[in-house]
Scaffold this motif. Structure first.
Motif, PDB file in Angstrom:
ATOM      1  N   UNK A  53       0.842  -1.203   0.000  1.00 53.02           N
ATOM      2  CA  UNK A  53       0.000   0.000   0.000  1.00 53.02           C
ATOM      3  C   UNK A  53       0.879   1.256   0.000  1.00 53.02           C
ATOM      4  N   UNK A  54       1.914   1.230   0.849  1.00 55.48           N
ATOM      5  CA  UNK A  54       2.813   2.380   0.945  1.00 55.48           C
ATOM      6  C   UNK A  54       3.545   2.618  -0.374  1.00 55.48           C
TER       7      UNK A  54
ATOM      8  N   UNK B  64       2.378   6.927  -6.668  1.00 56.82           N
ATOM      9  CA  UNK B  64       1.349   7.854  -7.167  1.00 56.82           C
ATOM     10  C   UNK B  64       1.701   9.300  -6.810  1.00 56.82           C
ATOM     11  N   UNK B  65       2.194   9.510  -5.599  1.00 55.51           N
ATOM     12  CA  UNK B  65       2.595  10.865  -5.180  1.00 55.51           C
ATOM     13  C   UNK B  65       3.732  11.370  -6.061  1.00 55.51           C
ATOM     14  N   UNK B  66       4.668  10.467  -6.373  1.00 48.35           N
ATOM     15  CA  UNK B  66       5.817  10.824  -7.206  1.00 48.35           C
ATOM     16  C   UNK B  66       5.367  11.213  -8.617  1.00 48.35           C
ATOM     17  N   UNK B  67       4.431  10.441  -9.206  1.00 48.13           N
ATOM     18  CA  UNK B  67       4.014  10.746 -10.577  1.00 48.13           C
ATOM     19  C   UNK B  67       3.172  12.024 -10.606  1.00 48.13           C
TER      20      UNK B  67
ATOM     21  N   UNK C 294       2.826  17.612 -12.278  1.00 51.88           N
ATOM     22  CA  UNK C 294       2.663  19.028 -11.902  1.00 51.88           C
ATOM     23  C   UNK C 294       3.872  19.835 -12.339  1.00 51.88           C
ATOM     24  N   UNK C 295       5.064  19.244 -12.165  1.00 51.78           N
ATOM     25  CA  UNK C 295       6.306  19.896 -12.588  1.00 51.78           C
ATOM     26  C   UNK C 295       6.294  20.162 -14.080  1.00 51.78           C
TER      27      UNK C 295
END
Ligand code: MV4
Length: 468
Positions: free
Chosen positions: A443-444, A450-453, A458-459
């Motif tokens: 899960x982690x 997902x947070x990284x992508x 956004x970048x």
């Protein structure tokens, strides 16, 4: 006592067995493949014999060549370590028939506990808790459907010869069950040459709790308490600890005693691990029995002060266990992080090649079991685990603090390793508070990816905005 033991394994466990043999003043013979020529652990052995090419089916799995090496070097006994031939009852039998003591259980005890249906039957008889389900391998699918209706869905279809998660199917209704039995049978027949399957109740959220046991040839069996191995990814354990945090002392004692009772009733000699799932209410259900020394045995050694590999060798030579149950107590807490040469950014792809940087951690309560060092070339043919970092402390919090310091000191390069992931997991609230289950690492990792992508996309859009 044995004069000379042949070690039918490689890497850190070969080194661990050499160290135990030296402690007992026993000579060692290592067999090795061409990929392991000149490997560090071979320097520590008294003798070594090349048994074949790099792929393990041509070397570490060649029973004929291992027996030939034992004959020419006049070994008395063979230690199989873990993996490779360690749970192969045919190998244990060939060792015995060739006049070598197999350091492990008899082929009969191994076969009895290795088959999950016969193991579960024996567990039921001695009162070791198991999941409700079919008592025998499934003959008639309609009978399995009846059992599933009685115990309720979801159920899980498992191969009697399986292990480590292969050949399993979860079924949430009758259609899935019928399809799951068919496909699990086919997978099991192809993977293990045995298509027998059974079903039991499926538990969604659980912790992995396993009891270390030891038996001797005089009918004695003891437990060395338990380990929690819930930190895993794709059935590969990442972190193990002992004792299991937060478990009710009376429940824990009862399950550990029932694990020892199972081993005793199988007339088992050697080290065995009885695996359980523990639900949120701290009910236990046996999964399977591992009839070998396990990768994570050091955490149990750290909290009990016993040398499990020495005990295995001594009981195999016919000596009684050096301890009785009342002598065994738990001191403090131990945690092990498996150090794998894997790239977490490329799906944990194994990393072969030359280790250039290797700075080992140290300090109070720190133990490093590894065959790796600077100048060692990791071959591509075997498991990616290159060592185990184990820490011991008076409490779980102190053990975690020591582990964080040790992981920060530990430098391996240029390849990627699991050290960075372990540092993040030590800070994970579910690990820190022991509120984890067997799925929390996955899960982690999913959430982190997902947070990284999201950050990346956004970048990119910022960059586009700046260009516009
Ligand atoms: C289960 C289960 C849930 N319910 N059996 C996976 C490996 C094999 N040793 C048994 N396994 C499981 N058996 C029932 N009845 C969930 C698993 C399981 C699991 C068990 C231990 C550690 C990690 C696991 C990861 C996924 C599934």
């Amino acid at each position: 006592m044995f004069k000379r033991i042949l070690i039918a394994n490689r890497g850190e466990i070969a080194l661990r067995i050499i160290r135990a043999c030296k402690t007992l003043d026993i000579e060692t013979v290592c067999v090795y493949s061409t990929a392991d020529r000149g490997a560090p652990w071979l320097e520590q052995a008294d003798h070594s014999v090349c048994i074949g090419a790099a792929p393990s089916p041509q070397s570490y799995l060649r029973i004929d060549r291992i027996i030939a090496a034992a004959e020419v070097t006049h070994a008395d006994a063979i230690h199989p370590g873990y993996g490779f031939l360690s749970e192969n009852a045919h190998f244990a039998e060939v060792c015995r028939d060739s006049g070598f003591e197999f350091i492990g259980p008899s082929p009969e005890a191994m076969a009895l506990l290795g088959d999950k249906v016969s193991c579960k039957k024996m567990a039921r008889q001695v009162g070791t808790p198991v999941f409700p389900g079919t008592e025998d391998a499934i003959e008639d699918i309609d009978d399995a459907v009846k059992v599933a209706d009685e115990i309720g869905y979801p159920v899980i279809v498992k191969a009697t010869a399986g292990g480590g998660g292969r050949g399993m199917r979860v079924a949430r209704d009758e259609a899935q069950l019928r399809a799951g039995i068919e496909s699990a049978r086919q997978e099991a027949a192809a993977a293990f040459g045995n298509g027998a399957v059974y079903i039991e109740k499926f538990l969604e959220h659980a912790r992995h709790f396993e009891v270390q046991t030891l038996g001797d040839k005089h009918g004695n069996a003891v437990h060395l308490y338990e380990r929690d191995c819930s930190s895993q990814r794709r059935h590969q354990k990442l972190i193990e600890e002992a004792p299991a945090p937060g478990v009710d002392p009376a429940k824990r004692r009862a399950v550990c005693e029932r694990a020892a009772a199972l081993i005793a009733s199988a007339k088992y000699s050697g080290a065995a691990t009885v695996e359980f799932l523990m639900d949120a209410a701290q009910n236990f259900y046996m999964l399977e029995v591992n009839t070998r020394v396990q990768v994570e045995h050091p955490v149990t050694e750290m909290i009990t002060g016993l040398d499990i590999v020495c005990e295995m060798i001594k009981v195999s030579a016919g000596l009684p266990l050096s301890v009785k149950q009342s002598d065994i107590s738990v001191n403090g807490h131990a945690i092990e992080c498996r150090i794998n040469a894997e790239d977490p950014d490329r799906g944990f792809m194994p990393q072969a090649g030359l280790i250039e940087t290797f700075v080992a951690p140290g300090g109070p309560g720190v133990r490093l079991d590894t065959h790796a060092r600077a100048g060692y070339r990791i071959p591509a043919n075997y498991d990616s685990m290159i060592g185990k970092l184990i820490v011991h402390g008076p409490t779980r919090d102190i053990a975690i603090a020591r582990m964080k310091v040790a992981l920060a000191e530990f430098k391996i390069g240029p390849m990627r390793t699991s050290i960075a992931l372990h540092r993040r997991l030590m800070d994970h609230p579910d690990f820190a508070n022991a509120t984890f289950d067997i799925h929390y690492v996955e899960r982690y990792l999913k959430a982190a990816a997902e947070a990284e992508s999201k950050v990346q996309s956004e970048g990119e859009s910022k960059l586009e905005g700046a260009r516009a």
